[in-house]
Design a protein around this motif. Sequence first.
Motif, PDB file in Angstrom:
ATOM      1  N   THR A 189       0.812  -1.213   0.000  1.00 31.44           N
ATOM      2  CA  THR A 189       0.000   0.000   0.000  1.00 31.44           C
ATOM      3  C   THR A 189       0.845   1.263   0.000  1.00 31.44           C
ATOM      4  OG1 THR A 189      -1.765  -1.177   1.181  1.00 31.44           O
ATOM      5  CG2 THR A 189      -1.806   1.229   1.279  1.00 31.44           C
ATOM      6  N   ALA A 190       2.040   1.178   0.557  1.00 29.55           N
ATOM      7  CA  ALA A 190       2.910   2.355   0.628  1.00 29.55           C
ATOM      8  C   ALA A 190       3.247   2.915  -0.743  1.00 29.55           C
ATOM      9  CB  ALA A 190       4.199   2.006   1.381  1.00 29.55           C
ATOM     10  N   ASN A 191       3.236   2.079  -1.778  1.00 27.16           N
ATOM     11  CA  ASN A 191       3.524   2.571  -3.133  1.00 27.16           C
ATOM     12  C   ASN A 191       2.487   3.599  -3.562  1.00 27.16           C
ATOM     13  OD1 ASN A 191       5.645   0.763  -3.189  1.00 27.16           O
ATOM     14  ND2 ASN A 191       4.600  -0.744  -4.458  1.00 27.16           N
ATOM     15  N   GLY A 192       1.216   3.216  -3.467  1.00 23.28           N
ATOM     16  CA  GLY A 192       0.148   4.147  -3.834  1.00 23.28           C
ATOM     17  C   GLY A 192       0.120   5.361  -2.931  1.00 23.28           C
ATOM     18  N   ALA A 193       0.397   5.162  -1.641  1.00 19.00           N
ATOM     19  CA  ALA A 193       0.407   6.284  -0.704  1.00 19.00           C
ATOM     20  C   ALA A 193       1.450   7.319  -1.100  1.00 19.00           C
ATOM     21  CB  ALA A 193       0.666   5.767   0.713  1.00 19.00           C
ATOM     22  N   TRP A 202      -0.391  15.385  -4.144  1.00 21.81           N
ATOM     23  CA  TRP A 202      -0.857  16.483  -3.294  1.00 21.81           C
ATOM     24  C   TRP A 202       0.152  17.613  -3.193  1.00 21.81           C
ATOM     25  CZ3 TRP A 202      -2.828  13.159   1.426  1.00 21.81           C
ATOM     26  CH2 TRP A 202      -4.106  12.637   1.121  1.00 21.81           C
ATOM     27  N   THR A 203       1.413  17.325  -3.410  1.00 22.38           N
ATOM     28  CA  THR A 203       2.456  18.337  -3.219  1.00 22.38           C
ATOM     29  C   THR A 203       3.097  18.801  -4.521  1.00 22.38           C
ATOM     30  OG1 THR A 203       4.104  16.582  -2.856  1.00 22.38           O
ATOM     31  CG2 THR A 203       3.024  17.492  -0.904  1.00 22.38           C
ATOM     32  N   ASP A 204       2.776  18.137  -5.621  1.00 20.00           N
ATOM     33  CA  ASP A 204       3.400  18.440  -6.915  1.00 20.00           C
ATOM     34  C   ASP A 204       2.322  18.495  -7.997  1.00 20.00           C
ATOM     35  OD1 ASP A 204       4.718  18.439  -9.359  1.00 20.00           O
ATOM     36  OD2 ASP A 204       6.231  16.967  -8.760  1.00 20.00           O
ATOM     37  N   PRO A 205       1.815  19.695  -8.317  1.00 22.57           N
ATOM     38  CA  PRO A 205       0.725  19.828  -9.293  1.00 22.57           C
ATOM     39  C   PRO A 205       1.050  19.235 -10.663  1.00 22.57           C
ATOM     40  CG  PRO A 205       1.037  21.872  -8.095  1.00 22.57           C
ATOM     41  CD  PRO A 205       2.192  20.997  -7.728  1.00 22.57           C
ATOM     42  N   ASP A 206       2.284  19.341 -11.101  1.00 24.10           N
ATOM     43  CA  ASP A 206       2.657  18.778 -12.398  1.00 24.10           C
ATOM     44  C   ASP A 206       2.557  17.255 -12.380  1.00 24.10           C
ATOM     45  OD1 ASP A 206       3.116  21.281 -13.462  1.00 24.10           O
ATOM     46  OD2 ASP A 206       5.257  21.256 -12.992  1.00 24.10           O
ATOM     47  N   TRP A 250       2.346  19.953   4.775  1.00 23.35           N
ATOM     48  CA  TRP A 250       3.102  18.812   5.288  1.00 23.35           C
ATOM     49  C   TRP A 250       4.065  18.316   4.214  1.00 23.35           C
ATOM     50  CZ3 TRP A 250      -0.164  14.679   8.345  1.00 23.35           C
ATOM     51  CH2 TRP A 250      -0.818  15.295   9.427  1.00 23.35           C
ATOM     52  N   SER A 251       5.078  17.613   4.641  1.00 27.33           N
ATOM     53  CA  SER A 251       6.013  17.001   3.699  1.00 27.33           C
ATOM     54  C   SER A 251       5.352  15.805   3.026  1.00 27.33           C
ATOM     55  CB  SER A 251       7.276  16.534   4.424  1.00 27.33           C
ATOM     56  OG  SER A 251       6.983  15.428   5.266  1.00 27.33           O
ATOM     57  N   ALA A 252       5.864  15.418   1.861  1.00 24.53           N
ATOM     58  CA  ALA A 252       5.334  14.250   1.159  1.00 24.53           C
ATOM     59  C   ALA A 252       5.469  12.996   2.018  1.00 24.53           C
ATOM     60  CB  ALA A 252       6.056  14.066  -0.175  1.00 24.53           C
ATOM     61  N   ASP A 310       5.363  12.773   5.338  1.00 26.30           N
ATOM     62  CA  ASP A 310       4.324  12.770   6.360  1.00 26.30           C
ATOM     63  C   ASP A 310       2.956  12.488   5.754  1.00 26.30           C
ATOM     64  OD1 ASP A 310       6.019  13.200   8.480  1.00 26.30           O
ATOM     65  OD2 ASP A 310       5.731  15.375   8.513  1.00 26.30           O
ATOM     66  N   LEU A 311       2.706  13.046   4.584  1.00 22.07           N
ATOM     67  CA  LEU A 311       1.422  12.819   3.918  1.00 22.07           C
ATOM     68  C   LEU A 311       1.240  11.354   3.550  1.00 22.07           C
ATOM     69  CD1 LEU A 311       1.277  15.961   1.606  1.00 22.07           C
ATOM     70  CD2 LEU A 311      -0.212  15.481   3.571  1.00 22.07           C
ATOM     71  N   ALA A 312       2.292  10.733   3.051  1.00 17.84           N
ATOM     72  CA  ALA A 312       2.209   9.321   2.678  1.00 17.84           C
ATOM     73  C   ALA A 312       1.846   8.457   3.881  1.00 17.84           C
ATOM     74  CB  ALA A 312       3.527   8.848   2.066  1.00 17.84           C
ATOM     75  N   GLY A 313       2.223   8.892   5.057  1.00 19.95           N
ATOM     76  CA  GLY A 313       1.956   8.128   6.262  1.00 19.95           C
ATOM     77  C   GLY A 313       0.500   8.103   6.685  1.00 19.95           C
ATOM     78  N   ILE A 314      -0.332   8.987   6.125  1.00 20.02           N
ATOM     79  CA  ILE A 314      -1.748   9.002   6.507  1.00 20.02           C
ATOM     80  C   ILE A 314      -2.657   8.447   5.416  1.00 20.02           C
ATOM     81  CG2 ILE A 314      -1.428  10.956   8.088  1.00 20.02           C
ATOM     82  CD1 ILE A 314      -2.791  12.737   5.950  1.00 20.02           C
TER      83      ILE A 314
END
Length: 201
Positions: free
Chosen positions: A47-51, A58-62, A176-178, A180-184
């Motif tokens: 699951t961490a891959n998709g996270a 969420w942090t990189d619009p491109d 938040w950093s990427a 930290d975001l991946a962790g939720i």
Amino acid sequence: MTNHTDLSAAGLEQRTAALEAVFQRKGNLPDGFVDDFSAMAGTTFVTANGARMVARAWTDPDYRARMLQDGTGAAREMGFEFPAWHQKLTVLENTDKVHNVIVCTLCSCTAYSIIGGAPGWYKEFEYRSRLVRESRTVLKEMGLDIADDVELRVWDTTADTRYMVLPLQPPETVGWSAEDLAGIVTQDAMIGVAPVASARS
């Protein structure tokens, strides 16, 4: 007469062993394949891959734009691969007005190399059949109440296409950093049956 073992009441381990024995006898299962594949899946198909993909979107619009246009390419850009039998990943963006949820009505297919193996409830016939007919009711029973003014879209996995949901980012997590975001980001959120909670894991 050939003596066939009745596996109708056998447990999962016994049935698995019987299948392995048949494949090995026919020369279709190389020595060590099951152990090697299990070890690889346990470290690679998670699951961490998709996270990580969600957090980057969420942090990189491109990257977000590339991911919505070509989910497969966006996954490979981050070093993630797919089995030969499902080469297309479509990413479904949740918004304030549209909520997406995925299902596999025929079996229990997911983009497992991206969001991890299918959870038990995803494989159950009740979820697979009722989600299509009673989408809002099923999601509410699972703890997700979709407002009446939000369009609910149900996506059924096909033979060659796998889906993942790009969930809404909790507003309080902007900045938040990427990492930290991946962790939720949870598997349930990428299936579309739960929101992303802002509590840090």
